[in-house]
Design a protein around this motif. Structure first.
Motif, mmCIF file in Angstrom:
data_model
loop_
_atom_site.group_PDB
_atom_site.id
_atom_site.type_symbol
_atom_site.label_atom_id
_atom_site.label_comp_id
_atom_site.label_asym_id
_atom_site.label_seq_id
_atom_site.Cartn_x
_atom_site.Cartn_y
_atom_site.Cartn_z
ATOM 1 N N VAL A 51 0.859 -1.175 0.000
ATOM 2 C CA VAL A 51 0.000 0.000 0.000
ATOM 3 C C VAL A 51 0.894 1.222 0.000
ATOM 4 C CG1 VAL A 51 -1.608 1.311 1.423
ATOM 5 C CG2 VAL A 51 -1.923 -1.140 1.170
ATOM 6 N N ASP A 52 0.553 2.253 -0.808
ATOM 7 C CA ASP A 52 1.442 3.420 -0.862
ATOM 8 C C ASP A 52 0.986 4.503 0.115
ATOM 9 O OD1 ASP A 52 0.377 5.038 -3.987
ATOM 10 O OD2 ASP A 52 -0.589 4.880 -2.026
ATOM 11 N N GLN A 53 1.682 5.660 0.042
ATOM 12 C CA GLN A 53 1.447 6.693 1.054
ATOM 13 C C GLN A 53 0.059 7.330 0.915
ATOM 14 O OE1 GLN A 53 3.592 6.939 -1.473
ATOM 15 N NE2 GLN A 53 3.514 8.960 -2.423
ATOM 16 N N ARG A 54 -0.615 7.043 -0.207
ATOM 17 C CA ARG A 54 -1.983 7.541 -0.376
ATOM 18 C C ARG A 54 -3.011 6.446 -0.139
ATOM 19 N NH1 ARG A 54 -2.551 13.208 -0.978
ATOM 20 N NH2 ARG A 54 -0.500 13.926 -1.645
ATOM 21 N N GLY A 55 -2.540 5.317 0.320
ATOM 22 C CA GLY A 55 -3.451 4.208 0.600
ATOM 23 C C GLY A 55 -3.803 3.375 -0.617
ATOM 24 N N ARG A 56 -3.176 3.623 -1.748
ATOM 25 C CA ARG A 56 -3.500 2.869 -2.964
ATOM 26 C C ARG A 56 -2.799 1.514 -2.926
ATOM 27 N NH1 ARG A 56 -1.988 8.117 -6.440
ATOM 28 N NH2 ARG A 56 -0.127 7.779 -5.169
ATOM 29 N N PRO A 57 -3.534 0.429 -3.245
ATOM 30 C CA PRO A 57 -2.865 -0.882 -3.306
ATOM 31 C C PRO A 57 -2.008 -0.986 -4.560
ATOM 32 C CG PRO A 57 -5.204 -1.114 -3.816
ATOM 33 C CD PRO A 57 -4.981 0.325 -3.506
ATOM 34 N N VAL A 58 -0.779 -1.419 -4.392
ATOM 35 C CA VAL A 58 0.142 -1.577 -5.522
ATOM 36 C C VAL A 58 0.923 -2.867 -5.362
ATOM 37 C CG1 VAL A 58 0.423 0.907 -5.940
ATOM 38 C CG2 VAL A 58 1.938 -0.281 -4.350
ATOM 39 N N GLY A 59 1.574 -3.281 -6.455
ATOM 40 C CA GLY A 59 2.508 -4.407 -6.370
ATOM 41 C C GLY A 59 3.926 -3.863 -6.282
ATOM 42 N N LEU A 60 4.878 -4.755 -6.131
ATOM 43 C CA LEU A 60 6.272 -4.338 -6.088
ATOM 44 C C LEU A 60 6.656 -3.681 -7.421
ATOM 45 C CD1 LEU A 60 8.801 -4.449 -4.288
ATOM 46 C CD2 LEU A 60 9.365 -6.644 -5.357
ATOM 47 N N ASP A 61 5.961 -4.089 -8.490
ATOM 48 C CA ASP A 61 6.284 -3.588 -9.826
ATOM 49 C C ASP A 61 5.498 -2.337 -10.179
ATOM 50 O OD1 ASP A 61 4.174 -5.905 -11.724
ATOM 51 O OD2 ASP A 61 3.847 -4.788 -9.866
ATOM 52 N N VAL A 62 5.227 -1.508 -9.164
ATOM 53 C CA VAL A 62 4.407 -0.306 -9.377
ATOM 54 C C VAL A 62 4.996 0.569 -10.481
ATOM 55 C CG1 VAL A 62 5.605 0.787 -7.428
ATOM 56 C CG2 VAL A 62 3.445 1.708 -8.234
ATOM 57 N N PHE A 63 6.298 0.558 -10.651
ATOM 58 C CA PHE A 63 6.927 1.403 -11.672
ATOM 59 C C PHE A 63 7.585 0.580 -12.771
ATOM 60 C CE2 PHE A 63 5.797 5.230 -9.959
ATOM 61 C CZ PHE A 63 6.264 5.480 -8.674
ATOM 62 N N ARG A 64 7.032 -0.591 -13.038
ATOM 63 C CA ARG A 64 7.574 -1.385 -14.122
ATOM 64 C C ARG A 64 7.608 -0.546 -15.395
ATOM 65 N NH1 ARG A 64 7.647 -7.059 -15.374
ATOM 66 N NH2 ARG A 64 6.461 -7.525 -13.486
ATOM 67 N N GLY A 65 8.677 -0.680 -16.150
ATOM 68 C CA GLY A 65 8.825 0.099 -17.374
ATOM 69 C C GLY A 65 9.725 1.303 -17.183
ATOM 70 N N HIS A 66 10.053 1.606 -15.944
ATOM 71 C CA HIS A 66 10.962 2.702 -15.658
ATOM 72 C C HIS A 66 12.174 2.162 -14.929
ATOM 73 C CE1 HIS A 66 8.312 6.217 -16.386
ATOM 74 N NE2 HIS A 66 7.371 5.310 -16.203
ATOM 75 N N PRO A 67 13.331 2.827 -15.071
ATOM 76 C CA PRO A 67 14.413 2.493 -14.148
ATOM 77 C C PRO A 67 13.993 2.945 -12.750
ATOM 78 C CG PRO A 67 15.090 4.222 -15.700
ATOM 79 C CD PRO A 67 13.688 3.869 -16.033
ATOM 80 N N VAL A 68 14.291 2.119 -11.770
ATOM 81 C CA VAL A 68 13.828 2.380 -10.410
ATOM 82 C C VAL A 68 15.007 2.314 -9.442
ATOM 83 C CG1 VAL A 68 12.450 1.443 -8.500
ATOM 84 C CG2 VAL A 68 11.502 1.492 -10.810
ATOM 85 N N LEU A 69 15.083 3.308 -8.564
ATOM 86 C CA LEU A 69 15.961 3.183 -7.405
ATOM 87 C C LEU A 69 15.089 2.739 -6.241
ATOM 88 C CD1 LEU A 69 18.175 6.407 -7.635
ATOM 89 C CD2 LEU A 69 18.868 4.048 -8.069
ATOM 90 N N ILE A 70 15.461 1.627 -5.607
ATOM 91 C CA ILE A 70 14.627 1.086 -4.542
ATOM 92 C C ILE A 70 15.467 0.868 -3.298
ATOM 93 C CG2 ILE A 70 14.914 -1.279 -5.457
ATOM 94 C CD1 ILE A 70 12.095 -1.870 -4.329
ATOM 95 N N SER A 71 14.907 1.175 -2.154
ATOM 96 C CA SER A 71 15.586 0.917 -0.897
ATOM 97 C C SER A 71 14.551 0.675 0.183
ATOM 98 C CB SER A 71 16.488 2.100 -0.524
ATOM 99 O OG SER A 71 17.263 1.747 0.616
ATOM 100 N N MET A 72 15.054 0.399 1.377
ATOM 101 C CA MET A 72 14.178 0.125 2.508
ATOM 102 C C MET A 72 14.588 0.997 3.672
ATOM 103 S SD MET A 72 13.714 -4.001 2.209
ATOM 104 C CE MET A 72 12.065 -4.093 2.884
ATOM 105 N N PHE A 73 13.600 1.415 4.476
ATOM 106 C CA PHE A 73 13.867 2.361 5.557
ATOM 107 C C PHE A 73 12.740 2.232 6.567
ATOM 108 C CE2 PHE A 73 10.927 6.111 5.170
ATOM 109 C CZ PHE A 73 9.987 5.466 4.398
ATOM 110 N N TYR A 74 12.755 3.112 7.580
ATOM 111 C CA TYR A 74 11.536 3.275 8.367
ATOM 112 C C TYR A 74 11.413 4.723 8.796
ATOM 113 C CZ TYR A 74 14.377 2.599 12.651
ATOM 114 O OH TYR A 74 15.316 2.686 13.649
ATOM 115 N N ALA A 75 10.186 5.193 8.954
ATOM 116 C CA ALA A 75 9.947 6.631 9.055
ATOM 117 C C ALA A 75 10.515 7.232 10.323
ATOM 118 C CB ALA A 75 8.441 6.915 8.964
ATOM 119 N N THR A 76 10.573 6.464 11.402
ATOM 120 C CA THR A 76 11.045 7.035 12.666
ATOM 121 C C THR A 76 12.539 6.806 12.877
ATOM 122 O OG1 THR A 76 10.312 4.997 13.719
ATOM 123 C CG2 THR A 76 8.836 6.897 13.838
ATOM 124 N N CYS A 77 13.248 6.397 11.839
ATOM 125 C CA CYS A 77 14.677 6.082 11.942
ATOM 126 C C CYS A 77 15.489 7.360 12.131
ATOM 127 C CB CYS A 77 15.101 5.363 10.670
ATOM 128 S SG CYS A 77 16.866 5.354 10.315
#
Lengths: 205, 263, 502
Positions: A51-77
């Protein structure tokens, strides 16, 4: 410009078709395994519900077709994650406008307990990220573990709810194949910049 | 009425942790406290372990063959490269055939984390967490803490110092441990759910505190029990793995909630 | 215009045209030649850009010296194997190795080289491994970048900034165990000008090993962690096994060879006192660095360190390589051999020149005089002549070392016995001196002496009696017999000094 837009849309459609599930298998989780993108190296082979920051359900491939920079974090870090976002913004600023327009950025939260879509939206606003090209995603605990496994990210949830985690930025091709990785937060990210200048939006083959 | 009484009795006995008579199936492990060999946060040297169910035996070649025949996506000629490397099920004669180098009752090895996870899901189970696995493995013959029993650590260390070239024995031989679990030591390394939770840099001598920037976090990684070399070695082994890796000495078993323990 | 000049001009133009024509033709030929298959190239020397695959060797062999003048990119492929090998006759051990043997492969590069390092962990291994090369300037010496699971390979690249002989080893937890199981070797970074020319180079590496069983206890021996922590080595070995450099596996050289040994010490715990019996090291590049010491008998090699020793084989024979913490050589296996072949060189070492009788105070086969005295004493017929004869024999073996064969002593050092006023003045005192020794100032025949005579209480009573009878009746001394009974009586009355034999 229009030609490119058509190409991108065509690419997205083609990609979308490629992931359509085939005959049902016994375990729904692995439908996408059988329908895996023809390139077995793509991390988009993982079927995941986020689910994204607007509550929309998405898959991991939300930006398939584009080069993507992907990472992992947490908001209170407190330490590395603000630097991570700053690094991603800095990489953006070093790209030409054309490449930047093509680039998409995905951040998956390690912390589904505290990082609700509302919390992710608040962070996105506070850090002035361009929501047309950035997604901050929340996934169930088990999916978080699988995405981290695909990206080679190590993490541990601590007794106080914070996380120890490695900071890795990964560059994905438009098909979702890992092209480059960078583990040095605050560094020049040469490998990622080089990869981005070579990668283009392409329709999936 | 009699059936109900028997079922209730069975459930009560299962709940009490009495090991079932037959091998196979799951056993109830815990609850208890695990002494950690690392300290994830300052001052934290133990972890509480809730009760859980654990397979008595490792998953065998026969078990995994059955799984692959139902889930063709996990055949070695069909699996995606992000989910398993080139060594996946390399010891089998064919994608659906065990052959002479893979006896049905040997623990299945050459499997990746994704494959192991998928197998457990298909059984309605999951992989054990690192803490659950270590807690089960800490038990000796007579109690939850084998370190007190003479020779316990030495036996484990001597397995690690033998190369993997000898044939894997069949599962279930020898005595189960205090919890009724077989083969946690001496057969193969085993996958855990959070195999990627140990933030060790590739250099094990990097001192006590983890580098803060590559490893974001508040905790210091200090060695708790300096004498538990077997746990250290397992930690080191796990931290060398990626989820798609397969090795000759690495297998797995499944865990679940305690209700499953009566099966 | 004169006709000649026109002719010249015409000729010039023709020549020009012909020249141009030839040029055109040859150009065409050249271009047509380029269309045909190229002729075989002349021998190509390695360029700085073209990567070189490093030549790796197993001990005691060393790769050939670097001859190229420029730095290059060097590619190293090193494979970790966990193998069961003999550590001693009938004793098996599971070694973890770089390249299948202990020590690991020898790597030879040049200062300034860029080394692309591939660490391969064989799929049959159980353990993850990595590598720390002391030649690397960078985090962990490469260990952070080479952590590898079984069945996988890691790669990292480093520049060899410093020359020297460096140790490399595995640095995976528990580090001591990985090293104790044999995961170490040497990498040589040659200076740009190379090392001086020698005739033979060898690779020797010492290590300490810890097994559950005792030294030479047969069978498969597991690693003993507690012994390693306590630093109680079971074996101390050169090149990973007791027989590695012995017998037909001894190092071999010819008379006159200039020899260089690259010596490493993997540890994990013990420092080596490296020595070659019968040789003096002409040069020792101590600690594997750039400076050398000369004329060294024994050199220290730290755990995790190295040294380069150089010497010339001047005399043929077998030279024993040891750790001069000598119980390691005789009781733990730290023994190797270097065999030098060639004709003898008696000017440097003669071999045995004299094989003469040597009667010590406890002579094995008794001399005739002593035998006669003994039998006479038994019969009770011991006379002064027999005693003197026996005493002379005993004196030669014991007392003459200091007092000299004719009793003259050494001026200012040992007092004379010949015509000695001190000796003859008091018989009882002379018995006591032999038993207890004598220190401090004495005046003998008007001369001062201040020396130490050790107690001779180890001699038997009859031997002392015979010696004293001899000295008190020879060289102008006019004395009498001293009997065994007198000596016995004296011994029982006096107190022997501490340390004296009883």
């Amino acid at each position: 410009m229009r030609a490119m837009a058509i190409a991108v849309i065509a690419g997205l459609l083609a990609g979308g078709l490629a992931t359509a599930p085939p005959a049902p298998a016994q375990e729904h989780r692995h439908e996408s395994m059988e329908a895996a993108s023809p390139r077995g190296d793509s991390i988009y082979a993982l079927s995941a519900s986020l689910v994204d920051q607007r509550g929309r359900p998405v898959g991991l491939d939300v930006f398939r077709g584009h080069p993507v920079l992907i990472s992992m974090f947490y908001a209170t870090c407190p330490d590395a994650c603000p630097l991570l976002i700053a690094d991603l913004q800095r990489i953006e600023s070093e790209l030409s406008p054309r490449i930047r327009a093509d680039l998409r950025i995905v951040l998956v939260s390690l912390d589904p307990w505290r990082d609700t879509p509302e919390a992710l939206l608040a962070l996105a606003r506070a850090r002035h990220v361009d929501e047309s090209r950035w997604r901050l995603l929340r996934a169930p605990e088990d999916t978080v573990r699988e995405i981290a496994a695909l990206l080679g990210i190590k993490y541990r949830r601590l007794p106080d709810g914070n996380f120890n985690h490695s900071s890795v930025i990964t560059l994905l091709s438009p098909d979702g194949v890992i092209v480059a990785r960078d583990e040095a937060i605050g560094g020049p990210h040469e490998a990622l910049l080089r990869g981005l200048r070579v990668a283009r939006s392409t329709p999936s083959r | 009425m009699r059936h109900l009484a028997l079922v209730t009795l069975a459930l009560v006995l299962a709940g009490a942790g009495v090991p079932a008579a037959s091998p196979g199936g799951m056993a109830r492990v815990g609850p208890g406290v695990l002494r950690l060999v690392y300290s994830p946060a300052p001052g934290v040297t133990t972890a509480d372990v809730g009760a859980f169910a654990l397979d008595r035996l490792p998953v065998t070649n026969a078990d995994f063959l059955s799984f692959v025949s139902h889930q063709a996506g996990w055949r070695r000629d069909r699996v995606g490269r992000v989910f398993a490397d080139d060594g996946y099920l390399a010891h089998w004669a064919g994608p659906m055939e065990l052959g002479p180098d893979a006896r049905p009752d040997q623990p299945v090895t050459h499997v990746s984390w994704f494959a192991a996870k998928a197998y457990c899901s298909a059984q309605g189970k999951r992989l054990p967490t690192e803490i659950e696995w270590e807690f089960a493995a800490a038990a000796g013959d007579a109690g939850p803490d084998g370190a007190a029993e003479p020779g316990f650590r030495e036996r484990i260390l001597s397995w690690y110092s033998r190369p993997a070239t000898s044939e894997l024995p069949s599962v279930g031989q020898g005595q189960p441990n205090f919890w009724g679990i077989h083969d946690l030591h001496g057969l193969a390394w085993e996958w855990v759910l959070d195999y990627n939770s140990t933030l060790v840099s590739g250099d094990s001598r990097s001192g006590k505190s983890a580098d803060r920037l590559p490893f974001c976090g508040t905790g210091a990684f200090t060695a708790g029990d300096n004498e538990d070399y077997a746990s250290f070695m397992r930690l080191a082994f796990r931290s060398s793995l990626e989820a798609r890796y397969t090795t000759r000495s690495l297998g797995f078993r499944c865990a679940g909630d305690t209700e499953a323990a009566s099966r | 215009m004169a006709p000649r000049s026109i002719l010249t001009g015409l000729l010039g133009m023709v020549a020009l045209v012909m020249g141009v024509g030839l040029l055109l033709v040859s150009t065409q030929e050249a271009s047509s030649q380029s269309q045909t298959p190229a002729k075989p190239a002349a021998a190509v020397t390695a360029q700085a850009g073209a990567p070189i695959e490093a030549v790796l060797t197993s001990a005691p062999e060393v790769p050939p010296p670097i001859t190229r003048r420029d730095p290059a990119k060097v590619v190293v492929h090193l494979e970790v194997r966990e193998v069961n090998l003999a550590i001693s006759d009938g004793v098996e051990y599971t070694f973890w190795t770089f390249g299948g043997q202990v020590p690991g492969k020898f790597i030879r590069v040049r200062q300034g080289d860029t080394v692309e390092f591939h660490l391969q962990n064989h799929q049959d291994n159980k353990m993850p491994h990595n590598i720390d090369l002391h030649a690397v300037t960078g985090p962990g010496g490469g260990a952070t970048s080479s952590f590898t699971a079984p069945g996988h390979e890691s790669q990292f690249t480093f520049k060899a900034l410093n020359p020297g002989l460096y140790v490399y080893h595995c640095a995976t937890a528990p580090v001591g165990m990985h090293i104790a199981n044999g995961m170490y070797g040497l990498i040589l970074v040659e200076p740009p000008q190379g090392l001086s020319k020698v005739d033979r180079e060898f690779y020797v590496m010492q290590g300490d090993f810890y097994t559950v069983g005792s030294y030479r206890e047969k069978g498969m021996q597991p690693f003993d962690m507690q012994k390693a922590i306590d630093e109680r080595a079971t074996y101390v070995l050169f090149n990973g096994s007791e027989g590695a450099l012995v017998g037909d596996k001894a190092l071999k050289a010819k008379l006159g060879d200039r020899i260089r040994i690259f010596v490493g010490n993997g540890g994990p715990n013990l420092v080596s006192s490296f020595h070659v019996i019968g040789e003096i090291f002409d040069r020792v590049y101590y600690e594997g660095g750039s400076r050398y010491q000369e004329n060294v008998q024994t050199t220290l090699i730290p755990a995790g360190g190295s040294a380069i020793v150089e010497f010339k084989a001047e005399v043929p024979g077998t030279y024993v390589i040891v750790d001069h913490s000598i119980f390691r050589t005789f009781n733990k296996g730290a023994l190797g051999m270097l065999k030098v072949d060639g004709p003898e060189n008696k000017l440097v070492y003669s071999g045995k020149e004299v094989d003469a009788d040597y009667i010590s105070e406890k002579a094995g086969p008794q001399s005739t005089a002593i035998a006669s005295a003994a039998s006479a004493a038994e019969k009770g017929t011991l006379d002064i002549k027999t005693q003197i004869a026996a005493g002379e024999s005993l004196f030669k073996g014991t007392c003459s070392v200091c007092h000299q064969p004719h009793g003259n002593g050494l001026p200012n050092v040992f007092p004379p016995l010949a015509k000695s006023d001190f000796l003859m003045a008091n018989k009882q005192r002379s018995i006591e001196v032999v038993l207890k020794g004598l220190t401090g100032p004495v005046t003998v025949n008007g001369k001062q002496f201040n020396s130490v005579m050790p107690p001779m209480s180890q001699l038997r009573d009859d031997e002392i009696a015979n010696i004293l009878t001899y000295v008190r009746n020879t060289w102008g001394n006019q004395g009498e017999q001293v009997s065994t009974a007198e000596v016995t009586a004296t011994r029982s009355k006096i107190k022997l000094p501490p340390g004296a034999a009883h």
